[in-house]
Design a protein around this motif. Sequence first.
Motif, PDB file in Angstrom:
ATOM      1  N   UNK B  36       2.914 -12.407  18.640  1.00  0.00           N
ATOM      2  CA  UNK B  36       1.851 -11.962  19.534  1.00  0.00           C
ATOM      3  C   UNK B  36       0.906 -10.949  18.913  1.00  0.00           C
ATOM      4  N   UNK B  37       1.104 -10.645  17.627  1.00  0.00           N
ATOM      5  CA  UNK B  37       0.256  -9.619  17.011  1.00  0.00           C
ATOM      6  C   UNK B  37      -0.953 -10.240  16.327  1.00  0.00           C
ATOM      7  N   UNK B  38      -1.925  -9.392  16.036  1.00  0.00           N
ATOM      8  CA  UNK B  38      -3.113  -9.817  15.293  1.00  0.00           C
ATOM      9  C   UNK B  38      -3.133  -9.049  13.980  1.00  0.00           C
ATOM     10  N   UNK B  39      -2.886  -9.762  12.900  1.00  0.00           N
ATOM     11  CA  UNK B  39      -2.814  -9.126  11.587  1.00  0.00           C
ATOM     12  C   UNK B  39      -4.036  -9.513  10.777  1.00  0.00           C
ATOM     13  N   UNK B  40      -4.598  -8.532  10.101  1.00  0.00           N
ATOM     14  CA  UNK B  40      -5.777  -8.822   9.289  1.00  0.00           C
ATOM     15  C   UNK B  40      -5.430  -8.685   7.816  1.00  0.00           C
ATOM     16  N   UNK B  41      -5.877  -9.704   7.036  1.00  0.00           N
ATOM     17  CA  UNK B  41      -5.713  -9.656   5.590  1.00  0.00           C
ATOM     18  C   UNK B  41      -7.039  -9.231   4.988  1.00  0.00           C
ATOM     19  N   UNK B  42      -7.000  -8.180   4.164  1.00  0.00           N
ATOM     20  CA  UNK B  42      -8.223  -7.708   3.534  1.00  0.00           C
ATOM     21  C   UNK B  42      -8.043  -7.679   2.032  1.00  0.00           C
ATOM     22  N   UNK B 212      -9.918  -3.945  16.430  1.00  0.00           N
ATOM     23  CA  UNK B 212      -9.249  -4.776  17.434  1.00  0.00           C
ATOM     24  C   UNK B 212      -7.861  -5.221  16.976  1.00  0.00           C
ATOM     25  N   UNK B 213      -7.575  -5.064  15.687  1.00  0.00           N
ATOM     26  CA  UNK B 213      -6.330  -5.630  15.156  1.00  0.00           C
ATOM     27  C   UNK B 213      -5.143  -4.702  15.388  1.00  0.00           C
ATOM     28  N   UNK B 214      -3.951  -5.235  15.160  1.00  0.00           N
ATOM     29  CA  UNK B 214      -2.727  -4.459  15.302  1.00  0.00           C
ATOM     30  C   UNK B 214      -2.284  -3.923  13.948  1.00  0.00           C
ATOM     31  N   UNK B 215      -2.740  -4.629  12.880  1.00  0.00           N
ATOM     32  CA  UNK B 215      -2.194  -4.285  11.578  1.00  0.00           C
ATOM     33  C   UNK B 215      -3.172  -4.767  10.507  1.00  0.00           C
ATOM     34  N   UNK B 216      -3.321  -4.018   9.459  1.00  0.00           N
ATOM     35  CA  UNK B 216      -4.221  -4.411   8.382  1.00  0.00           C
ATOM     36  C   UNK B 216      -3.445  -4.419   7.068  1.00  0.00           C
ATOM     37  N   UNK B 217      -3.395  -5.581   6.434  1.00  0.00           N
ATOM     38  CA  UNK B 217      -2.689  -5.727   5.166  1.00  0.00           C
ATOM     39  C   UNK B 217      -3.742  -5.901   4.076  1.00  0.00           C
ATOM     40  N   UNK B 218      -3.678  -5.109   3.031  1.00  0.00           N
ATOM     41  CA  UNK B 218      -4.678  -5.205   1.970  1.00  0.00           C
ATOM     42  C   UNK B 218      -4.058  -5.769   0.697  1.00  0.00           C
ATOM     43  N   UNK B 219      -4.730  -6.762   0.136  1.00  0.00           N
ATOM     44  CA  UNK B 219      -4.282  -7.400  -1.099  1.00  0.00           C
ATOM     45  C   UNK B 219      -5.184  -6.964  -2.242  1.00  0.00           C
ATOM     46  N   UNK B 220      -4.590  -6.871  -3.412  1.00  0.00           N
ATOM     47  CA  UNK B 220      -5.378  -6.668  -4.621  1.00  0.00           C
ATOM     48  C   UNK B 220      -4.669  -7.387  -5.749  1.00  0.00           C
ATOM     49  N   UNK B 227      -0.524  -1.457   3.703  1.00  0.00           N
ATOM     50  CA  UNK B 227      -0.075  -2.139   4.916  1.00  0.00           C
ATOM     51  C   UNK B 227      -0.086  -1.102   6.033  1.00  0.00           C
ATOM     52  N   UNK B 228      -1.107  -1.121   6.871  1.00  0.00           N
ATOM     53  CA  UNK B 228      -1.195  -0.061   7.883  1.00  0.00           C
ATOM     54  C   UNK B 228      -1.216  -0.616   9.302  1.00  0.00           C
ATOM     55  N   UNK B 229      -0.499   0.051  10.183  1.00  0.00           N
ATOM     56  CA  UNK B 229      -0.513  -0.286  11.605  1.00  0.00           C
ATOM     57  C   UNK B 229      -1.749   0.368  12.215  1.00  0.00           C
ATOM     58  N   UNK B 230      -2.389  -0.324  13.149  1.00  0.00           N
ATOM     59  CA  UNK B 230      -3.542   0.251  13.821  1.00  0.00           C
ATOM     60  C   UNK B 230      -3.074   0.774  15.169  1.00  0.00           C
TER      61      UNK B 230
END
Lengths: 390, 234
Positions: B36-42, B212-220, B227-230
């Motif tokens: 049910x979460x909204x995760x963003x990949x950046x 608006x997201x629940x979590x933001x995951x950053x790739x490099x 990996x941060x919770x919003x």
Amino acid sequence: MTWILAKLFGRLPIGWMQLSHNRSRLFAALAGVAFANVLVFVQLGILGALNGTITAPYALFRADILMSSSDANTLTDGSNIARVRGFEALGVAGVRDATPLWIGNIEWLQQNGSTSTLQTFGLDPERPEIFQPPLDETVGRLQLEGTVLIDTATRGVSSGDLAGIEQGSAYRFEANGRTLSAIGTLSMGGGFSADGTLIASDQTFLRLFPNRSAAAPNHILITVEDGIDPHVVVERLRMALPETVKIDTLLGAAEADQQYQTTERPTGIIFGFGVLIGVLVGLVIVYQILSTDVADHLSEYATFKAMGYGQPFFLGIVFEEAIILAFLGFVPGVVISALIYNGLSAATGLPVEMELSRAFSVFLGTLLACAISGAIATRRLAGADPADLF
Amino acid sequence: MGNVSPIAVQGLNHWFGSAEARKQAIWDVNLEVARGSLTILMGPSGSGKTTLLTLMGCLREVQDGSVRLLGEELNGANEAQSVALRRRLGFIFQAHNLHESLTATENVLMGLEVHGRGNRNRQRAAAHHALELFGLGDRLDYLPANLSGGQKQRVAVARALAGNPEVVFADEPTAALDKDSGRIVVETLKALGKERGTTTIMVTHDNRILELSDRIVTLEDGRIVKDQQVSHQP
Ligand SMILES: Nc1ncnc2c1ncn2[C@@H]1O[C@H](COP(=O)(O)OP(=O)(O)OP(=O)(O)O)[C@@H](O)[C@H]1O
Ligand SMILES: [Mg+2]
């Protein structure tokens, strides 16, 4: 159309929608399929005409069995057969009659200056029953030496020349230095080696061909007694006569002749090869059409694949396209071919005709070619990851 | 399956090309996503976002490591399992990938028919409803060629969501959308997460969406570097 297909498949008719979306592409594809069809039809038509002209002379006779020299593969090649073989055959149980048949070609110089080759059959006019109707009636009138029956369908004949014969006025002409009088007609038409047919008595034939001998006809035609299977008599004759004599039922001999001429003689091989090339070119065209179509819709298919559609779905789309192309391309293909057949038979006098069975098998062949091409064209979808297809 | 994560990635590596051209695009990625979460990949361009998304979404064969999607292991999964799994997912791609010869409604129907040939009228109504939700009520029977870029993208979103997916994978879905439409799409996804437990993984560069997201995951360079919770105010 879309609605009907949707009812039929119980799903959106993607194949049809895809095809009809791009009209110019669809027409190009249909032209391609139609062209492939025409190619195959024309080759088959010529091969069919060859087959027809090979068996047509056999169909003149009501005989059950044909005896020839063992090296004779057709009606006109090989050695002659000794007439005495006919008398020997008469001694075999079940044989009712044996009649020698002479065959030779004469050149007929027509009044309009053109020359036609006539394949001439010489037979005993006392045995008209050896002919199929209606010739069995007319052949009896050939007793008078120099009288013949002439082919009104002879290639290059000017229509007026032979018109009077049926009204009772004989048509006189010169051939091999003799004057012949055509007192009756038949309608056979030309083949690949002659332009028409002539029927004469054995006496007339031997006068026309002085180097042929009464003791050595080309073939001997045999009729069997009523109620006896000709195959049984063939077996008996083979036992009774030497190996140098080839014996078969008339139908069997016609089939063997056809087989020989279409597979072992250059003309037949060339036309057979033409059919093969036609089929191959047709296959390539159809494959090209369908594989280009798959390639052009790859990213849409990838999306469908990502949505959870499996290989059967893609096969379904391409088969749907294949069937539609096969059907819609066949219609103009068969019509154009029929027109070409008309032109060909008018130009050559050969019996090039659209037969239902041929049309049907070409349609089935088209369908099969389309389906197989489609199946091959979708193979690149099968193993690929959807992510690699976008 | 309520408390099992819909997506669990462990020790995932991925390479492109073969022999000397072989290049690693994903390096030892571990990631677990809550239902049910909204995760963003950046992450910067070429950092492996799309690669990771397609690996998790069963669109690319897993080479090394483990991806468990909706409780099923993707490493070594066969074609039939993949096909069955994909039907439970929704994809929204960078490019809309609509079928050019199908109308908006028919494109959405394709997303419904994959589940079987149900009642046609009901499926049609569902497709219309999904399109109306994204403001396309007056474009139902338009072919993609007659729609604007944003409208096409909204059709693609409607297609992905109409079939009630359990997980939605979206690769820069808002790139082709104006600010409002982008927000509607993301809010819809969020609402679906609340109401039905739909899980969303979204690649985006769009800062407007982050909040608006629940979590933001950053790739490099193929690795998770952040990996941060919003946190949301109630
Ligand atoms: N099909 C492929 N074949 C070879 N290399 C690929 C392929 N797809 C991606 N790569 C490479 O893998 C790396 C990660 O690519 P990917 O597309 O996942 O990046 P991304 O983060 O989505 O970038 P962008 O933000 O530009 O979309 C890049 O170096 C890319 O060149
Ligand atoms: Mg990307």
